[in-house]
Design a protein around this motif. Sequence first.
Motif, short mmCIF file in Angstrom:
data_model
loop_
_atom_site.label_atom_id
_atom_site.label_comp_id
_atom_site.label_asym_id
_atom_site.label_seq_id
_atom_site.Cartn_x
_atom_site.Cartn_y
_atom_site.Cartn_z
N PHE A 175 15.09 161.89 -31.85
CA PHE A 175 14.68 162.00 -30.27
C PHE A 175 14.97 160.99 -29.44
O PHE A 175 14.16 160.75 -28.36
N ALA A 176 16.01 159.98 -29.51
CA ALA A 176 16.06 158.80 -28.72
C ALA A 176 16.58 158.80 -27.38
O ALA A 176 17.30 159.75 -27.00
N TYR A 177 15.83 157.91 -26.73
CA TYR A 177 16.47 157.62 -25.28
C TYR A 177 16.87 156.24 -25.28
O TYR A 177 16.57 155.54 -26.14
N SER A 178 17.60 155.75 -24.46
CA SER A 178 18.61 154.40 -24.50
C SER A 178 17.62 153.50 -24.20
O SER A 178 18.02 152.41 -24.64
N ASP A 179 16.46 153.58 -23.62
CA ASP A 179 15.61 152.54 -23.65
C ASP A 179 14.95 152.17 -24.71
O ASP A 179 13.97 151.28 -24.82
N GLY A 180 14.83 152.77 -25.72
CA GLY A 180 14.21 152.49 -26.99
C GLY A 180 12.99 153.50 -27.29
O GLY A 180 12.30 153.78 -28.20
N GLU A 181 12.64 154.30 -26.02
CA GLU A 181 11.73 155.18 -26.06
C GLU A 181 12.31 156.54 -26.75
O GLU A 181 13.50 156.77 -27.26
N ASN A 182 11.34 157.56 -27.27
CA ASN A 182 11.91 158.84 -27.80
C ASN A 182 10.79 159.79 -27.16
O ASN A 182 9.88 159.84 -26.37
N ARG A 183 11.11 161.14 -27.59
CA ARG A 183 10.38 162.19 -27.03
C ARG A 183 8.72 162.11 -27.48
O ARG A 183 7.88 162.34 -26.90
N GLN A 184 8.69 161.56 -28.82
CA GLN A 184 7.25 161.41 -29.24
C GLN A 184 6.50 160.60 -28.39
O GLN A 184 5.47 160.56 -27.91
N SER A 185 7.07 159.29 -28.24
CA SER A 185 6.30 158.17 -27.68
C SER A 185 5.97 158.58 -26.24
O SER A 185 5.16 158.06 -25.44
N MET A 186 6.81 159.53 -25.63
CA MET A 186 6.75 159.83 -24.10
C MET A 186 5.81 161.20 -24.07
O MET A 186 6.01 161.60 -22.84
N ASN A 187 5.39 161.54 -25.11
CA ASN A 187 4.51 162.54 -25.07
C ASN A 187 5.13 164.02 -24.41
O ASN A 187 4.62 164.37 -23.64
N LYS A 188 6.47 163.96 -24.51
CA LYS A 188 7.30 165.09 -24.20
C LYS A 188 7.41 165.07 -22.61
O LYS A 188 8.25 166.08 -21.99
N GLN A 189 6.91 163.86 -22.07
CA GLN A 189 7.23 164.00 -20.44
C GLN A 189 8.40 163.15 -20.24
O GLN A 189 8.77 162.27 -19.57
N VAL A 190 9.66 164.06 -20.66
CA VAL A 190 11.01 163.45 -20.30
C VAL A 190 11.82 164.61 -20.04
O VAL A 190 11.54 165.88 -20.14
N LYS A 191 13.02 164.47 -19.62
CA LYS A 191 14.27 165.23 -19.40
C LYS A 191 14.62 165.68 -20.58
O LYS A 191 15.10 165.04 -21.62
N GLY A 202 24.33 152.22 -27.90
CA GLY A 202 23.26 152.43 -27.28
C GLY A 202 22.35 153.60 -27.60
O GLY A 202 21.25 153.68 -27.17
N TYR A 203 22.92 154.16 -28.51
CA TYR A 203 22.24 155.50 -29.15
C TYR A 203 22.40 155.35 -30.65
O TYR A 203 23.38 154.86 -30.97
N PRO A 204 21.52 156.25 -31.35
CA PRO A 204 21.69 155.98 -32.86
C PRO A 204 22.90 156.47 -33.43
O PRO A 204 23.23 155.90 -34.46
N ASP A 205 23.52 157.46 -32.96
CA ASP A 205 24.88 157.82 -33.72
C ASP A 205 25.95 156.51 -33.74
O ASP A 205 26.75 156.77 -34.58
N GLY A 206 25.86 156.06 -32.76
CA GLY A 206 26.85 154.73 -32.85
C GLY A 206 26.49 153.85 -33.87
O GLY A 206 27.12 153.32 -34.51
N LEU A 207 25.06 153.77 -34.24
CA LEU A 207 24.83 152.61 -35.19
C LEU A 207 24.80 153.28 -36.71
O LEU A 207 25.50 152.76 -37.68
N THR A 208 24.94 154.61 -36.64
CA THR A 208 25.19 155.45 -37.79
C THR A 208 26.76 155.29 -38.00
O THR A 208 27.08 155.09 -39.48
N THR A 209 27.56 155.31 -37.13
CA THR A 209 28.95 155.36 -37.51
C THR A 209 29.18 153.94 -37.83
O THR A 209 30.18 153.81 -38.85
N GLN A 210 28.89 153.03 -37.60
CA GLN A 210 29.22 151.48 -37.79
C GLN A 210 28.72 151.43 -39.29
O GLN A 210 29.39 150.52 -39.96
#
Length: 491
Positions: A175-191, A202-210
Amino acid sequence: MTVLIQRFLLLGFAVWINFPALSQAKKPNILFIAVDDLRAELGHLGDTQILTPNLDELAKEAVSFSNHFVAVPTCGASRAAFLTGRRPSRRVELNNNIMQDEFPKKEESSIPETFIHHLRRNGYHTVGIGKISHSADGYVYGYEEEVSDQRELPYSWDELLFDAGKWKTGWNAFFAYSDGENRQSMNKQVKPYEAGDVDDLGYPDGLTTQLAISKLKDLKNQNEPFFLGIGLFKPHLPFTAPKKYWDLYQEDQIEIAKNPNKPLHVSDQSLLPSGEFNQYALGEEHPNLSTVASKAYAQKIKHAYYAAASYSDAQIGLILDALKALDLEKNTIVIIWGDHGWHLGEQQIWGKHTLFENALNSALILKIPGKTEQGRTENSIVESVDIYPTIMELTGIDAPGELDGESLVSLILQNQNRQKKVAYGYFNNGITVRNDRYRLTRFYRNGGLIYELYDHQIDPLESVNIAKENPDIVLEMIPLLEKGNTGLFEK
């Protein structure tokens, strides 16, 4: 002559398949990529503005299935059916947590827990990276808990790998955002979307690919065949991707759903209030069964989904390029699979969890190495449970026990002797069957039966339930529906 070549000759395939390594008695490798929430909307399938150039290029040498359907329109249950080759037969098997709740508690037996387990028993080195089962990284723990050491599939993997980066856990990364936060850490106060000012890493799928590319380099030097499973998160919510993928599209030119309103003659119980989508509290609108999204917001969310899908497509391109550069593609089966579809405003829904076409129809591309024929789009009705027996036939391994699916090999090679021409789906106290023309759905509610019928010849958008006006067609299809009722519901 190897056993696998003998099988091909005995079946009389019209197209010769030459696995270069067969002379050394090495079975084909398997590269499997699961893409979360990837509906069957890809550039090469037409009638879309989505940009998926790498999947389109793969499809030139593969078979892309336009009418592939999953068993259950939710991640965990869909993946359980796909991995076991069995349609759900208990209500609990419709639950997202079926694998984490039951699989780790089972003793290893003669029946393998998944087709990956069966491959491992038959000489394959199995590696999982990312979301293959339901867990984001393959381990059992809650969204806001520390990573455990309990594997969701305890017997399937030789290696289970993941790079969570700055997000630290698989579920945070999911549930990542680019600043290192995620949906849970932001208590769903996200877009429900983000255009990150970052590169692919800058997002997890890029790390998975490498990580996957690095592992491919290691696997090249092993003597045994490998199964490498890679699970990409996007385009699952939140629809996040590097800005360069957003820039591929002009938002005000994106076409919204052709059927943005609820179907006629359908109960709201058959639909979805878009709860998963609307839990992203900072979304500018919260469309539901009472409120249709504005055109501008529908374009924005569709833009976000498309950008996320294009990001995953780019990662797949990098992996396929590495497979070719390492000279592995000549003996590697490639499978791209979406675990279910997603309503992008169709039928007034933003999400999955329905028994409509948009939720059950997902991407499936299968490439057999050495197949000389040009790639093509296959329009026959196929199911996710067909993939297990297909892999077994392609690897020359006997399938264990009874499977609900039927191998797609004869269909891929255009040796048309398949018997099954329907697909079943299960959810929301209902069962659905799809054939070449109709979808018949039956719900079990308040002690009674409710039918829905859609004619795909004249209404491919499933916008009008015609069951009441066509009782003869309903009665004709009920026996077909019953064949898929595998113990879930009273007949």
